[in-house]
Design a protein around this motif. Structure first.
Motif, PDB file in Angstrom:
ATOM      1  N   PRO A  54      41.571  -7.458  -4.608  1.00 35.85           N
ATOM      2  CA  PRO A  54      42.067  -7.084  -4.543  1.00 35.85           C
ATOM      3  C   PRO A  54      43.964  -7.808  -4.950  1.00 35.85           C
ATOM      4  N   HIS A  55      43.370  -8.763  -3.954  1.00 40.86           N
ATOM      5  CA  HIS A  55      44.408  -9.897  -3.313  1.00 40.86           C
ATOM      6  C   HIS A  55      44.372 -10.607  -4.186  1.00 40.86           C
ATOM      7  N   MET A  56      44.011 -11.300  -5.248  1.00 41.27           N
ATOM      8  CA  MET A  56      43.853 -12.579  -5.834  1.00 41.27           C
ATOM      9  C   MET A  56      45.189 -12.324  -6.935  1.00 41.27           C
ATOM     10  N   GLY A  57      45.415 -11.851  -6.608  1.00 38.12           N
ATOM     11  CA  GLY A  57      46.729 -12.018  -7.846  1.00 38.12           C
ATOM     12  C   GLY A  57      47.963 -12.479  -7.079  1.00 38.12           C
ATOM     13  N   VAL A  58      47.869 -12.277  -5.986  1.00 41.11           N
ATOM     14  CA  VAL A  58      49.056 -13.140  -4.899  1.00 41.11           C
ATOM     15  C   VAL A  58      48.095 -14.120  -4.238  1.00 41.11           C
ATOM     16  N   ASN A  59      47.086 -14.684  -4.302  1.00 39.32           N
ATOM     17  CA  ASN A  59      46.905 -15.975  -3.753  1.00 39.32           C
ATOM     18  C   ASN A  59      46.117 -15.857  -2.389  1.00 39.32           C
ATOM     19  N   MET A  60      45.428 -14.194  -2.490  1.00 38.27           N
ATOM     20  CA  MET A  60      45.017 -14.668  -0.934  1.00 38.27           C
ATOM     21  C   MET A  60      43.265 -15.372  -1.025  1.00 38.27           C
ATOM     22  N   LYS A  61      43.558 -16.382  -0.550  1.00 43.86           N
ATOM     23  CA  LYS A  61      42.086 -17.039  -0.423  1.00 43.86           C
ATOM     24  C   LYS A  61      41.600 -18.091   0.162  1.00 43.86           C
ATOM     25  N   GLY A  62      40.436 -18.687   0.814  1.00 44.01           N
ATOM     26  CA  GLY A  62      40.279 -19.163   1.278  1.00 44.01           C
ATOM     27  C   GLY A  62      38.965 -20.049   1.390  1.00 44.01           C
ATOM     28  N   VAL A  63      38.235 -20.508   2.478  1.00 45.37           N
ATOM     29  CA  VAL A  63      37.334 -21.600   2.206  1.00 45.37           C
ATOM     30  C   VAL A  63      36.283 -22.140   3.309  1.00 45.37           C
ATOM     31  N   VAL A  64      35.548 -21.971   3.540  1.00 43.23           N
ATOM     32  CA  VAL A  64      34.223 -21.953   4.726  1.00 43.23           C
ATOM     33  C   VAL A  64      33.693 -22.884   4.441  1.00 43.23           C
ATOM     34  N   THR A  65      33.512 -24.257   4.903  1.00 42.25           N
ATOM     35  CA  THR A  65      32.470 -25.683   4.955  1.00 42.25           C
ATOM     36  C   THR A  65      31.526 -24.854   5.941  1.00 42.25           C
ATOM     37  N   VAL A  66      30.642 -25.106   5.682  1.00 44.21           N
ATOM     38  CA  VAL A  66      29.204 -25.076   5.922  1.00 44.21           C
ATOM     39  C   VAL A  66      28.940 -26.515   6.503  1.00 44.21           C
ATOM     40  N   GLN A  67      28.371 -27.039   7.482  1.00 49.58           N
ATOM     41  CA  GLN A  67      27.974 -28.258   8.115  1.00 49.58           C
ATOM     42  C   GLN A  67      26.549 -28.677   8.004  1.00 49.58           C
ATOM     43  N   LEU A 113      48.668  -8.701   6.275  1.00 49.50           N
ATOM     44  CA  LEU A 113      49.870  -8.864   5.017  1.00 49.50           C
ATOM     45  C   LEU A 113      50.854  -9.320   6.216  1.00 49.50           C
ATOM     46  N   ALA A 114      51.851 -10.428   6.108  1.00 46.19           N
ATOM     47  CA  ALA A 114      52.604 -10.339   6.942  1.00 46.19           C
ATOM     48  C   ALA A 114      53.900 -10.326   6.063  1.00 46.19           C
ATOM     49  N   GLY A 115      54.720  -9.311   6.067  1.00 45.86           N
ATOM     50  CA  GLY A 115      56.038  -9.364   5.346  1.00 45.86           C
ATOM     51  C   GLY A 115      55.470  -9.448   3.772  1.00 45.86           C
ATOM     52  N   THR A 116      55.422  -9.944   2.816  1.00 49.62           N
ATOM     53  CA  THR A 116      55.294  -9.271   1.518  1.00 49.62           C
ATOM     54  C   THR A 116      54.040 -10.797   1.703  1.00 49.62           C
ATOM     55  N   THR A 117      53.455 -11.360   1.992  1.00 49.71           N
ATOM     56  CA  THR A 117      52.718 -12.151   1.555  1.00 49.71           C
ATOM     57  C   THR A 117      50.784 -12.244   2.601  1.00 49.71           C
ATOM     58  N   TYR A 118      49.493 -11.837   1.586  1.00 46.73           N
ATOM     59  CA  TYR A 118      48.966 -11.820   2.153  1.00 46.73           C
ATOM     60  C   TYR A 118      47.728 -12.920   2.428  1.00 46.73           C
ATOM     61  N   ARG A 119      47.410 -12.529   3.102  1.00 46.35           N
ATOM     62  CA  ARG A 119      46.122 -13.955   4.088  1.00 46.35           C
ATOM     63  C   ARG A 119      45.783 -13.945   4.866  1.00 46.35           C
TER      64      ARG A 119
END
Length: 142
Positions: A129-142, A41-47
């Protein structure tokens, strides 16, 4: 004759070193790597930091709470191919629900997902818990 003998001896000494280097390179290529992702959580941004990473099948990803918990890591079963879903699920101990890891509450606490046997592809993840504030990512498996 002396020069030929010296070259022959040097070649014989170098051959085992070359074999050892090749074996070490092969071992490094097959040894799983552990990647680190911070939940922040940085300021008001979850990531997630980083929000995108590329790994090899067999690698592990450790998700660590840095701030703003509780956090978790979850994959949407509807977006994961069936063949990958079973492998990802196998690498996620203590699931709260299908493909949803437990909450990680305190700074420094972590949860590790193994991608052993996961087929190549891109897999989106999010924090429940933070899906509504767009806390998401992607893992790419090679």
């Amino acid at each position: 004759m002396k020069k030929s003998l010296t070259l022959l001896m040097l070649a014989a000494l170098a051959a085992p070193a070359a074999v050892l280097a090749t074996r070490a390179e092969a071992d490094a290529a097959t040894t799983p790597t552990q990647h680190e992702v911070r939940m922040v959580l940085a300021g008001t941004t979850y990531r997630f930091e980083p929000a995108s990473l590329t790994i090899r099948s067999g690698d592990r990803v450790r998700f660590t709470t840095a701030s703003g918990g509780p956090h978790n890591v979850a994959f949407d079963p509807a977006k994961i191919p069936d063949a990958a879903e079973a492998r990802i699920a196998a690498g996620m101990p203590q699931q709260m629900s299908p493909l949803s890891g437990p909450f990680v509450l305190n700074a420094g606490d972590s949860y590790t997902v193994s991608f052993a046997g996961v087929p190549a592809g891109s897999y989106e993840f999010y924090c429940m818990p933070h899906m509504g504030v767009n806390m998401k990512g992607v893992v790419t498996v090679q």
